[in-house]
Design a protein around this motif. Structure first.
Motif, mmCIF file in Angstrom:
data_model
loop_
_atom_site.group_PDB
_atom_site.id
_atom_site.type_symbol
_atom_site.label_atom_id
_atom_site.label_comp_id
_atom_site.label_asym_id
_atom_site.label_seq_id
_atom_site.Cartn_x
_atom_site.Cartn_y
_atom_site.Cartn_z
ATOM 1 N N GLY A 125 -1.290 -10.249 6.313
ATOM 2 C CA GLY A 125 -0.412 -9.093 6.487
ATOM 3 C C GLY A 125 -0.919 -8.192 7.591
ATOM 4 N N VAL A 126 -0.254 -7.041 7.730
ATOM 5 C CA VAL A 126 -0.613 -6.050 8.746
ATOM 6 C C VAL A 126 -0.483 -4.667 8.113
ATOM 7 C CG1 VAL A 126 1.748 -5.971 9.642
ATOM 8 C CG2 VAL A 126 -0.141 -5.215 11.080
ATOM 9 N N VAL A 127 -1.404 -3.767 8.494
ATOM 10 C CA VAL A 127 -1.466 -2.412 7.939
ATOM 11 C C VAL A 127 -1.435 -1.417 9.093
ATOM 12 C CG1 VAL A 127 -2.810 -0.775 6.565
ATOM 13 C CG2 VAL A 127 -2.770 -3.190 5.937
ATOM 14 N N TYR A 128 -0.644 -0.346 8.920
ATOM 15 C CA TYR A 128 -0.573 0.748 9.879
ATOM 16 C C TYR A 128 -1.059 2.022 9.185
ATOM 17 C CZ TYR A 128 2.536 -2.446 12.378
ATOM 18 O OH TYR A 128 3.062 -3.544 13.007
ATOM 19 N N PHE A 129 -2.041 2.699 9.789
ATOM 20 C CA PHE A 129 -2.573 3.923 9.194
ATOM 21 C C PHE A 129 -2.998 4.873 10.303
ATOM 22 C CE2 PHE A 129 -6.387 1.529 10.033
ATOM 23 C CZ PHE A 129 -7.348 2.488 10.321
ATOM 24 N N ARG A 130 -3.183 6.123 9.906
ATOM 25 C CA ARG A 130 -3.664 7.159 10.832
ATOM 26 C C ARG A 130 -4.540 8.143 10.058
ATOM 27 N NH1 ARG A 130 -0.798 11.851 10.013
ATOM 28 N NH2 ARG A 130 1.130 11.628 8.807
ATOM 29 N N SER A 137 -12.511 12.351 7.174
ATOM 30 C CA SER A 137 -12.812 11.016 7.696
ATOM 31 C C SER A 137 -14.222 10.915 8.246
ATOM 32 C CB SER A 137 -11.805 10.648 8.788
ATOM 33 O OG SER A 137 -11.949 11.501 9.912
ATOM 34 N N VAL A 138 -14.797 12.055 8.654
ATOM 35 C CA VAL A 138 -16.171 12.053 9.178
ATOM 36 C C VAL A 138 -17.187 12.313 8.076
ATOM 37 C CG1 VAL A 138 -17.761 13.233 10.749
ATOM 38 C CG2 VAL A 138 -15.442 12.711 11.491
ATOM 39 N N ALA A 139 -16.880 13.241 7.175
ATOM 40 C CA ALA A 139 -17.867 13.671 6.183
ATOM 41 C C ALA A 139 -17.858 12.835 4.912
ATOM 42 C CB ALA A 139 -17.626 15.143 5.824
ATOM 43 N N ASN A 140 -16.726 12.211 4.555
ATOM 44 C CA ASN A 140 -16.625 11.536 3.255
ATOM 45 C C ASN A 140 -16.824 10.023 3.330
ATOM 46 O OD1 ASN A 140 -16.045 14.036 2.246
ATOM 47 N ND2 ASN A 140 -13.867 13.673 1.974
ATOM 48 N N VAL A 141 -16.799 9.427 4.495
ATOM 49 C CA VAL A 141 -16.957 7.979 4.620
ATOM 50 C C VAL A 141 -17.689 7.689 5.919
ATOM 51 C CG1 VAL A 141 -14.699 7.701 5.736
ATOM 52 C CG2 VAL A 141 -15.717 5.769 4.519
ATOM 53 N N GLU A 185 -3.315 6.064 -1.993
ATOM 54 C CA GLU A 185 -4.047 6.832 -3.002
ATOM 55 C C GLU A 185 -5.560 6.644 -2.873
ATOM 56 O OE1 GLU A 185 -2.502 5.555 -6.710
ATOM 57 O OE2 GLU A 185 -0.595 6.653 -6.512
ATOM 58 N N ALA A 186 -5.985 5.421 -2.523
ATOM 59 C CA ALA A 186 -7.423 5.154 -2.433
ATOM 60 C C ALA A 186 -8.057 5.772 -1.195
ATOM 61 C CB ALA A 186 -7.672 3.645 -2.454
ATOM 62 N N THR A 187 -7.319 5.843 -0.094
ATOM 63 C CA THR A 187 -7.870 6.353 1.162
ATOM 64 C C THR A 187 -7.593 7.830 1.388
ATOM 65 O OG1 THR A 187 -5.861 5.636 2.328
ATOM 66 C CG2 THR A 187 -7.716 4.103 2.278
ATOM 67 N N ASP A 188 -6.891 8.487 0.484
ATOM 68 C CA ASP A 188 -6.611 9.915 0.668
ATOM 69 C C ASP A 188 -7.889 10.759 0.710
ATOM 70 O OD1 ASP A 188 -4.532 12.108 0.768
ATOM 71 O OD2 ASP A 188 -5.619 12.703 -1.041
ATOM 72 N N GLY A 191 -9.299 11.097 4.164
ATOM 73 C CA GLY A 191 -8.482 11.712 5.209
ATOM 74 C C GLY A 191 -7.598 10.742 5.947
ATOM 75 N N ILE A 192 -7.205 9.639 5.302
ATOM 76 C CA ILE A 192 -6.409 8.592 5.940
ATOM 77 C C ILE A 192 -5.049 8.501 5.262
ATOM 78 C CG2 ILE A 192 -6.232 6.091 6.310
ATOM 79 C CD1 ILE A 192 -9.219 6.034 6.684
ATOM 80 N N LYS A 193 -4.015 8.375 6.061
ATOM 81 C CA LYS A 193 -2.650 8.205 5.579
ATOM 82 C C LYS A 193 -2.168 6.810 5.960
ATOM 83 C CE LYS A 193 1.563 9.065 4.211
ATOM 84 N NZ LYS A 193 1.896 9.132 2.766
ATOM 85 N N VAL A 194 -1.891 5.972 4.955
ATOM 86 C CA VAL A 194 -1.370 4.625 5.193
ATOM 87 C C VAL A 194 0.138 4.727 5.365
ATOM 88 C CG1 VAL A 194 -1.150 2.294 4.282
ATOM 89 C CG2 VAL A 194 -3.237 3.601 3.870
#
Length: 289
Positions: A125-130, A137-141, A185-188, A191-194
């Motif tokens: 498959g293919v995934v699009y996220f931002r 995104s810098v401090a939590n992962v 829900e897992a990447t929220d 700081g990531i929006k799928v």
């Protein structure tokens, strides 16, 4: 009852401690301490003394689609990222991380998955996220992009493992929406929006493909035979009705003979078959006897 009550009290106490620790961390997040402020003052004095030279070290630029998260003595200096455009940093105490806010796409490698009805298939498959929150995104992962890729692979396995082969082949849109919701829900916290998840290809084993092709061919042949039988039944009914009409008017049979001869002559054939009534032959045979 006593053990249950005590465990509940411990859980509530632990939750209160965690909440209080989070509040203390939030309050102390922007505090540098005496030594930290001393270093900041020394850095400002150093910039003032060497102003023309350190100007190039203090001024930074980020593009329209980028944001900068500034760390001052290891702490995030502001809860809001800098940019786009110009911003200033202290050369001795500050460092920053650039975060790209554009949509990123990546392919999920083919995964060998066992479906709910015990069929092994290969799915990719293919995934699009931002990134919608640069600080998270810098401090939590440690690596947001790599973590999202690995999570997408495991999510694809978990979601498809609960589906039958028929659901996998017919309900791709529903599976994609379910994967998108789970990933989002897992990447929220990171700081990531799928934005979108799509299943590209489902590869079946060769034996299963041949079996499905044979089943489809057999069903098509059965439908063709049914349609042919229905056509023959309708044709026999029409011939029966025609025979009843011809039996009532014998001259109509002669007209039908002439129409048939006209049709044969129009095709420019060298041989013409003329139908001879059987009644005429019977009269000749009676005379001979």
């Amino acid at each position: 009852m006593i053990s249950t009550t005590s465990s509940t009290v411990e859980m509530v106490t632990q939750g209160k401690l965690e909440i209080s620790e989070e509040n203390v961390e939030e309050k102390n997040a922007g505090r540098l301490g005496c030594f930290g402020w001393l270093l900041v003052i020394i850095s400002v004095l150093f910039i003032t003394v060497t102003f023309p030279i350190t100007l190039f070290m203090c001024v930074k630029i980020v593009k329209e689609y980028e944001r900068a998260v500034i760390f001052r003595l290891g702490r995030i200096s502001d809860r809001k990222p800098k940019g786009p455009g110009l911003f200033f940093v202290l050369p001795c105490t500050d460092n920053f991380v650039k975060v790209d806010l554009r949509t990123v796409s990546f392919d999920i490698p083919p995964q060998e998955i066992l479906t709910k009805d015990s069929v092994t298939v290969s799915v990719d498959g293919v995934v699009y996220f931002r990134i919608h929150c640069p600080i998270s995104s810098v401090a939590n992962v440690s690596n947001a992009h790599s973590s999202t890729r690995l999570l997408a692979q495991t999510t694809l396995r978990n979601v498809l493992g609960t589906k039958n082969l028929s659901e996998l082949l017919s309900d791709r849109e529903g599976i994609s929406l379910s994967m998108q919701k789970t990933l989002d829900e897992a990447t929220d916290p990171w700081g990531i929006k799928v934005e979108r998840v799509e299943i590209k290809d489902v590869k079946l084993p060769q034996q299963l493909q041949r079996a499905m092709a044979a089943e489809a061919e057999a069903s098509r042949e059965a439908r063709a035979k049914t349609i042919a039988a229905e056509g023959e039944m309708k044709a026999s009914r029409a011939l029966k009705e025609a025979s009843l009409v011809l039996a009532e008017a014998p001259s109509a049979l002669q007209l039908r003979y002439l129409q048939t001869l006209n049709t044969i002559a129009a095709e420019k054939n060298s041989t013409i078959i003329f139908p001879l009534p059987i009644d005429t032959m019977q009269s000749f045979m009676q005379r001979k006897l």
